[in-house]
Design a protein around this motif. Sequence first.
Motif, PDB file in Angstrom:
ATOM      1  N   ARG A  79     -13.124  -6.024   3.376  1.00 10.37           N
ATOM      2  CA  ARG A  79     -12.816  -4.186   4.362  1.00 10.37           C
ATOM      3  C   ARG A  79     -13.813  -4.148   5.928  1.00 10.37           C
ATOM      4  NH1 ARG A  79     -13.060  -1.020  -0.175  1.00 10.37           N
ATOM      5  NH2 ARG A  79     -15.742  -0.846  -0.040  1.00 10.37           N
ATOM      6  N   THR A 135       0.686  -1.245   0.368  1.00 10.89           N
ATOM      7  CA  THR A 135       0.236   0.010   0.112  1.00 10.89           C
ATOM      8  C   THR A 135       0.301   1.019  -0.514  1.00 10.89           C
ATOM      9  OG1 THR A 135      -1.527  -1.107   1.750  1.00 10.89           O
ATOM     10  CG2 THR A 135      -1.977   1.248   1.149  1.00 10.89           C
ATOM     11  N   GLU A 195     -11.752  -6.447   7.731  1.00 16.95           N
ATOM     12  CA  GLU A 195     -10.600  -6.063   8.193  1.00 16.95           C
ATOM     13  C   GLU A 195     -10.644  -5.170   9.174  1.00 16.95           C
ATOM     14  OE1 GLU A 195      -7.300  -6.471   6.321  1.00 16.95           O
ATOM     15  OE2 GLU A 195      -6.070  -4.506   8.142  1.00 16.95           O
ATOM     16  N   ASN A 196     -11.469  -4.424  10.014  1.00 20.40           N
ATOM     17  CA  ASN A 196     -11.956  -3.733  10.776  1.00 20.40           C
ATOM     18  C   ASN A 196     -12.443  -4.456  11.748  1.00 20.40           C
ATOM     19  OD1 ASN A 196     -11.732  -1.027   8.822  1.00 20.40           O
ATOM     20  ND2 ASN A 196     -13.864  -1.194   8.529  1.00 20.40           N
ATOM     21  N   ARG A 229      -0.610   5.839   3.215  1.00 20.88           N
ATOM     22  CA  ARG A 229      -2.221   4.913   3.941  1.00 20.88           C
ATOM     23  C   ARG A 229      -1.970   3.827   4.855  1.00 20.88           C
ATOM     24  NH1 ARG A 229      -6.474   4.613  -0.484  1.00 20.88           N
ATOM     25  NH2 ARG A 229      -6.616   6.769  -1.676  1.00 20.88           N
ATOM     26  N   LYS A 230      -0.525   3.392   4.665  1.00 19.05           N
ATOM     27  CA  LYS A 230      -0.362   2.078   5.903  1.00 19.05           C
ATOM     28  C   LYS A 230      -0.395   2.327   6.747  1.00 19.05           C
ATOM     29  CE  LYS A 230       3.429   0.114   3.664  1.00 19.05           C
ATOM     30  NZ  LYS A 230       4.337  -0.882   3.809  1.00 19.05           N
ATOM     31  N   GLU A 231      -1.743   1.544   8.150  1.00 22.89           N
ATOM     32  CA  GLU A 231      -1.581   1.790   9.290  1.00 22.89           C
ATOM     33  C   GLU A 231      -0.188   2.323   9.909  1.00 22.89           C
ATOM     34  OE1 GLU A 231      -3.063  -1.521  11.219  1.00 22.89           O
ATOM     35  OE2 GLU A 231      -3.731  -2.549   9.740  1.00 22.89           O
ATOM     36  N   THR A 232       0.887   2.305  10.135  1.00 22.77           N
ATOM     37  CA  THR A 232       2.361   3.382  10.951  1.00 22.77           C
ATOM     38  C   THR A 232       2.878   3.394   9.319  1.00 22.77           C
ATOM     39  OG1 THR A 232       3.508   0.435  10.925  1.00 22.77           O
ATOM     40  CG2 THR A 232       1.910   1.815  13.281  1.00 22.77           C
ATOM     41  N   ASN A 233       2.784   4.519   9.038  1.00 21.47           N
ATOM     42  CA  ASN A 233       4.077   5.134   8.295  1.00 21.47           C
ATOM     43  C   ASN A 233       5.395   4.905   8.477  1.00 21.47           C
ATOM     44  OD1 ASN A 233       5.127   6.517   7.063  1.00 21.47           O
ATOM     45  ND2 ASN A 233       3.674   7.861   6.256  1.00 21.47           N
ATOM     46  N   LYS A 258      -9.198  -5.298  12.919  1.00 27.50           N
ATOM     47  CA  LYS A 258      -8.541  -3.876  13.662  1.00 27.50           C
ATOM     48  C   LYS A 258      -8.777  -3.951  14.832  1.00 27.50           C
ATOM     49  CE  LYS A 258      -7.219  -1.330   9.439  1.00 27.50           C
ATOM     50  NZ  LYS A 258      -7.196   0.306   8.807  1.00 27.50           N
TER      51      LYS A 258
END
Lengths: 380, 415
Positions: B401, B2, B404-405, B6-10, B408
């Motif tokens: 999606r 990705t 995925e949510n 847009r990544k969860e952790t940049n 999380k």
Amino acid sequence: MALLEASGRGSRPSNRLADRVVRLVEAATTPLLPADYLDLFAPLRSGAPLRGRIEQVIPETRDAATIVIRPGADWAGHVPGQYIRLGIDVDGVRQWRAYSLTHGPRADGFISITVKAVPGGVVSNHLVHEAQRGTLVHLEQATGDFVLPDDLAGRKLLFLTAGSGVTPVIGMLRNLFPVTDTGVLKLERSDDLDITVVHVAPSEPDSIFIQNLRELGEADAINLIARYDDEHGVLAVDDLASLVPDLAERTTYACGPAGLLDALGAHHTERGLELFTEQFRPVTIAAGEGGTVVLEKSGVELDLDGATTILDAAEQAGVLMPSGCRMGICMGCVLPLREGAVRDLRNGEITTATPGETNTGGVSIQTCISAAAGPCHIDH
Amino acid sequence: MTTITRKETNPTAHLTEADVEQVGIELDAIRQDIIDSRGAKDAAYIRKVVDAQRKLELGSRAVLLASAFPPAWIAGTIGLSIAKILENMEIGHNVMHGQWDWMRDPKIHSTTWEWDNASTAEGWKHSHNQVHHTYTNIVGKDNDLGYGIMRVDEDQKWYPMYLGQPLWNFINACFFEYGIAAYDLELGKNLKVPKAKRSEAFKRNAKNTLAKIRRQATKDYVVHPALSIPTGSFLPTLAANFTANLVRNLWTHSVIMCGHFPEGVETFEKKSIPANETRGEWYVRQMLGSANISGSKPMHLMTGNLSFQIEHHLFPDLPSNRYSEVAPKVQALFEKYDLNYHSASLPRQVGSAWHKIVRLSLPNGWLEQTNVKNAPQQAGLLWKLATGGPKVRRAYDAAQRRAENQRKAAALTAA
């Protein structure tokens, strides 16, 4: 070629056949040329770009040496007094300089140049102190008008040389009076020559070729007047007439620094005397901030400061420039700098191009990261 | 994969603006060290490689004149393959980057070099040096991401035709030099334009490329086989030249895939790149967008030192023989700023790149959720997705999606 001649159909058809053969060989080596492969084995062959191989390095003084070179097969020969442009790789970088030919034409076909190491001189120091036998150098054919007249009979000549300005003169003198193991040879054609040499140098030990000149003097081939700054003081041109009483009867050949030649020019013009001069290193490029950039083919002149890139300025002036990433990585904007100095805006590095001292085509620079560091000429 | 934003952790979130600028200053210093020490040894290196390559090529082609004799065929084909790889990677690619321009030798210069390849030096310098090296890994700007024929990002919409992309990629690998030539011309985009409206630049480039391809093909598939006729080796030489080109294509394709395709290499969104990107920001993008191949010296030589892809992308115009010396300093910098220096062996990087191509040829999540036990159901699902139309695919995406949510949220509660 024997086959072509045997066909006996004149030059046109055989040329066409030769062309076809060349095209066939080229088709086998594309995208390279057959020459690129031949260069691996025979760099001095006929048909190759002119090169030479260093055969011998002979020390002359502590900071001067004679480099004897075997030129490639296409060497067209030279007239004593002429010079060559020589390209040699110093620290991996191809550098070009002009040097007088100091030997020959010789029977073995070799040529020689004599180089004095000037302080800070990249090429001269390399040639004098580091040049190795076997090194390949790049050459251009001999050129220069500082040569003896065709009809020499009964001439009275004055050679005035200062420092390494003696080199083209030595080339002429060696041709007129070859020095052998048994002494100076007197040739018939030089028999009735009357030559005076006024040789100026900072000091005797710093004087290249003084041994040669002395030998010629002792053999009565020339009348040698050696002047050393540390012994006799700096030579003033006005004193020349007292050193050479029959100055007015002589044709003067002078080679040395610009100051001396300018003074001599004025002196001789005033007295209506015949003078031929030769001067090397006419241009020295000093880097500054900004300058006038001339785009030669476009016929555009730009007045630039030291911070604007040549690419930006030229585009603003409406010149269509080759360009690319505009950050110095893609080499899409490379153009030859024919003359002048530019500064790399990334690290302040200066690149200079001096006609006669750099590649004939100029030095390639990236216009997108280069600013003018003095007046520049760019081939575009 | 990705895009980084847009990544969860940049992976760059911990860097301050000042850090990024400092990275730029430190990298500039590393670069300057090499520039200051470039010299006779480096020049001797590239001359030696050029010399050896030409002699190897000449020798191999000479041996192939008798290639009807099987040992000659084998020796000649191996030699020619190696010669072509060296010419392509360590010499052509690097000379055209201007790595040796400082020598002022017109014979080894970016403005005069032409390579043994279907694409023209001019076209390649534009698409590779300029576009790819400037806009490295920016989705939509850097066409090296998928070469315009593959889905390489999870954010790209999936279509059933992507199921074929492992096959396209393999075919592209076999004929890589022609793929690159088409890519340099932006052939796909330009062919869609009606003939009359195509730009002059495209027509000129296409003409030059066709001429280049003709010369290349004439050399390998007509002239050299014809020269072998006296020993009855026309067909063996033809086959040997074809094989050498194939080997070179497969090798260069593999090496190049390792540079930016392995899992974990970052990509960037167009809108996340500021218009006036600083040198530091540009450097950081190059650092995270490239991956290295570890290995021996001969291996680095055969990859054209593109095994040091990270160093190459930071300093594309430094002499290739110096990348190995720069690499430890660059790696130390990665560690200092807590960034991932992506390096692995050739098989691992090639495997990783192919894994990604297979994974993204399938709908998001499909490969991860497939195991031996549920394979039949998953195959059925894939059939439905491939034949079912946009509505079915949208429903699948929505379900993915939601899952995925939920995952999380569960992870958050557990924490």
